[in-house]
Write a protein that holds these residues in place. Structure first.
Motif, mmCIF file in Angstrom:
data_model
loop_
_atom_site.group_PDB
_atom_site.id
_atom_site.type_symbol
_atom_site.label_atom_id
_atom_site.label_comp_id
_atom_site.label_asym_id
_atom_site.label_seq_id
_atom_site.Cartn_x
_atom_site.Cartn_y
_atom_site.Cartn_z
ATOM 1 N N LEU A 91 0.781 -1.186 0.110
ATOM 2 C CA LEU A 91 -0.010 -0.006 -0.027
ATOM 3 C C LEU A 91 0.776 1.175 -0.009
ATOM 4 O O LEU A 91 0.288 2.381 -0.327
ATOM 5 C CB LEU A 91 -0.973 0.047 1.200
ATOM 6 N N ARG A 92 2.340 1.223 0.569
ATOM 7 C CA ARG A 92 2.931 2.564 0.509
ATOM 8 C C ARG A 92 3.497 2.590 -0.977
ATOM 9 O O ARG A 92 3.414 1.801 -1.799
ATOM 10 C CB ARG A 92 4.140 2.260 1.386
ATOM 11 N N HIS A 93 4.019 4.051 -1.167
ATOM 12 C CA HIS A 93 4.575 4.341 -2.466
ATOM 13 C C HIS A 93 6.003 3.482 -2.591
ATOM 14 O O HIS A 93 6.634 3.488 -1.635
ATOM 15 C CB HIS A 93 4.722 5.757 -2.585
ATOM 16 N N PRO A 94 6.341 2.988 -3.760
ATOM 17 C CA PRO A 94 7.436 2.341 -3.571
ATOM 18 C C PRO A 94 8.727 3.014 -3.299
ATOM 19 O O PRO A 94 9.756 2.541 -3.021
ATOM 20 C CB PRO A 94 7.541 1.853 -5.157
ATOM 21 N N ASP A 95 8.668 4.566 -3.627
ATOM 22 C CA ASP A 95 9.773 5.282 -3.353
ATOM 23 C C ASP A 95 10.190 5.393 -1.848
ATOM 24 O O ASP A 95 11.129 5.833 -1.391
ATOM 25 C CB ASP A 95 9.640 6.667 -3.912
ATOM 26 N N THR A 96 8.816 5.314 -1.038
ATOM 27 C CA THR A 96 9.105 5.102 0.512
ATOM 28 C C THR A 96 9.748 3.977 0.959
ATOM 29 O O THR A 96 9.835 3.944 2.389
ATOM 30 C CB THR A 96 7.834 5.690 1.099
ATOM 31 N N LEU A 97 9.740 2.872 0.333
ATOM 32 C CA LEU A 97 10.087 1.652 0.927
ATOM 33 C C LEU A 97 11.720 1.667 1.075
ATOM 34 O O LEU A 97 12.575 2.171 0.291
ATOM 35 C CB LEU A 97 9.816 0.693 0.116
ATOM 36 N N THR A 98 12.341 1.171 2.176
ATOM 37 C CA THR A 98 13.932 0.935 2.171
ATOM 38 C C THR A 98 14.346 -0.215 1.381
ATOM 39 O O THR A 98 13.424 -0.913 0.763
ATOM 40 C CB THR A 98 14.152 0.528 3.756
ATOM 41 N N GLU A 99 15.631 -0.061 1.080
ATOM 42 C CA GLU A 99 16.110 -1.284 0.068
ATOM 43 C C GLU A 99 15.904 -2.519 0.675
ATOM 44 O O GLU A 99 15.503 -3.532 -0.138
ATOM 45 C CB GLU A 99 17.645 -0.935 0.228
ATOM 46 N N SER A 100 15.659 -2.972 2.290
ATOM 47 C CA SER A 100 15.469 -3.992 2.730
ATOM 48 C C SER A 100 14.046 -4.565 2.475
ATOM 49 O O SER A 100 13.674 -5.652 1.733
ATOM 50 C CB SER A 100 15.777 -4.064 4.262
ATOM 51 N N GLU A 101 13.253 -3.573 2.738
ATOM 52 C CA GLU A 101 11.555 -3.772 2.290
ATOM 53 C C GLU A 101 11.394 -3.860 1.042
ATOM 54 O O GLU A 101 10.651 -4.931 0.647
ATOM 55 C CB GLU A 101 10.933 -2.608 2.796
ATOM 56 N N ARG A 102 12.161 -3.550 0.061
ATOM 57 C CA ARG A 102 12.068 -3.628 -1.431
ATOM 58 C C ARG A 102 12.464 -4.991 -1.783
ATOM 59 O O ARG A 102 11.713 -5.724 -2.522
ATOM 60 C CB ARG A 102 12.925 -2.488 -2.240
ATOM 61 N N LEU A 103 13.386 -5.503 -1.282
ATOM 62 C CA LEU A 103 14.092 -6.961 -1.551
ATOM 63 C C LEU A 103 13.118 -7.810 -1.070
ATOM 64 O O LEU A 103 12.893 -8.964 -1.438
ATOM 65 C CB LEU A 103 15.450 -6.930 -0.951
ATOM 66 N N GLN A 104 12.507 -7.383 0.333
ATOM 67 C CA GLN A 104 11.696 -8.625 0.809
ATOM 68 C C GLN A 104 10.271 -8.734 0.177
ATOM 69 O O GLN A 104 10.005 -9.798 -0.276
ATOM 70 C CB GLN A 104 11.553 -8.410 2.305
ATOM 71 N N LEU A 105 9.757 -7.702 -0.333
ATOM 72 C CA LEU A 105 8.603 -7.696 -1.144
ATOM 73 C C LEU A 105 8.795 -8.459 -2.486
ATOM 74 O O LEU A 105 7.989 -9.016 -2.984
ATOM 75 C CB LEU A 105 8.138 -6.311 -1.340
ATOM 76 N N LYS A 106 10.040 -8.108 -3.051
ATOM 77 C CA LYS A 106 10.284 -8.690 -4.429
ATOM 78 C C LYS A 106 10.387 -10.275 -4.091
ATOM 79 O O LYS A 106 9.858 -10.879 -4.953
ATOM 80 C CB LYS A 106 11.751 -8.041 -4.815
ATOM 81 N N THR A 107 11.014 -10.718 -2.996
ATOM 82 C CA THR A 107 11.211 -12.234 -2.746
ATOM 83 C C THR A 107 9.693 -12.883 -2.745
ATOM 84 O O THR A 107 9.315 -13.789 -3.087
ATOM 85 C CB THR A 107 12.010 -12.347 -1.593
ATOM 86 N N VAL A 108 8.884 -11.835 -2.005
ATOM 87 C CA VAL A 108 7.509 -12.535 -1.563
ATOM 88 C C VAL A 108 6.748 -12.602 -3.141
ATOM 89 O O VAL A 108 5.970 -13.709 -3.288
ATOM 90 C CB VAL A 108 6.694 -11.583 -0.701
#
Length: 214
Positions: free
Chosen positions: A96-113
């Motif tokens: 639900l958050r804007h992709p630009d507000t995600l940290t690098e760790s959160e971005r990688l975890q979401l990509k894995t999911v």
């Protein structure tokens, strides 16, 4: 007992060292059943007696003590450390958050999911597409978005699409016009809050004064 055996016992630093020898490489009646025990162990079944009862009907003729000894190494050996999977609440927040507000760790975890779960990957794309449509006021994209959601296999957004389609004219107006009911909704929420605060404490006259003067 030979001198060599006595010296081996005397030099052993731990009980486990006493069980090293040539006999360890000999075939065991348990060898044919170790793959089954490994599978059951990985499933969380660690009771030696229960596992022995499971392999006896499969043809195992050895004792339960041999099964228990085989499982001893699994209990004492360190298990690999695995990362704890993210909670559903955390994954929903990342979507639900804007992709630009995600940290690098959160971005990688979401990509894995998303890579391992199609039920999450497809709705994530739809949610982000809808968010971009809202923020950029692109009402012309709404029909295509509704069609894409209906054609997607995971039905998690089907009810949302059906509701939007029933009020399509109002949604398109909201995506096109700059007027909205935000102020009205704010007043409604304020009145509801005052009603909850005054419930059981005062009559309608005092509640009316608070609503008018707040």
């Amino acid at each position: 007992m030979t001198y060599r055996t006595v010296k081996q016992f005397a030099d052993a630093a731990s009980p486990e060292e006493l069980f090293t020898g040539q006999w360890q490489n000999r075939p065991s009646v348990l060898d044919d059943y170790k793959p089954y025990l490994d599978d059951r162990w990985s499933e969380g079944y660690t009771n030696a007696w229960k596992l022995w009862e499971e392999i006896v009907p499969l043809g195992y003729q050895g004792s339960c003590q041999r099964v228990r000894a085989s499982l001893h190494d699994k209990r004492t050996s360190p298990r690999p450390v695995t990362a704890r999977p993210p909670s559903p609440r955390a994954v929903a927040g990342w979507i639900l958050r804007h992709p630009d507000t995600l940290t690098e760790s959160e971005r990688l975890q979401l990509k894995t999911v998303r890579a391992h779960c199609a039920e999450v990957d497809a709705p994530t794309g739809h949610v982000r597409s809808f968010a971009a449509m809202l923020t950029e006021r692109q009402s012309e994209r709404l029909p295509d978005w509704l069609d894409a959601v209906r054609q997607d296999h995971p039905p998690s957004l089907h009810s949302l699409a059906a509701g939007i389609d029933r009020g399509r004219d109002a949604v398109i107006a909201g995506l096109t016009l700059h007027w909205n009911t935000g102020v009205v909704e704010g007043h409604v929420n304020r009145i509801k809050m005052l009603k909850r605060q005054m419930f059981g404490r005062a009559g309608f006259a005092l509640l009316r004064k608070r609503v008018l003067m707040a």
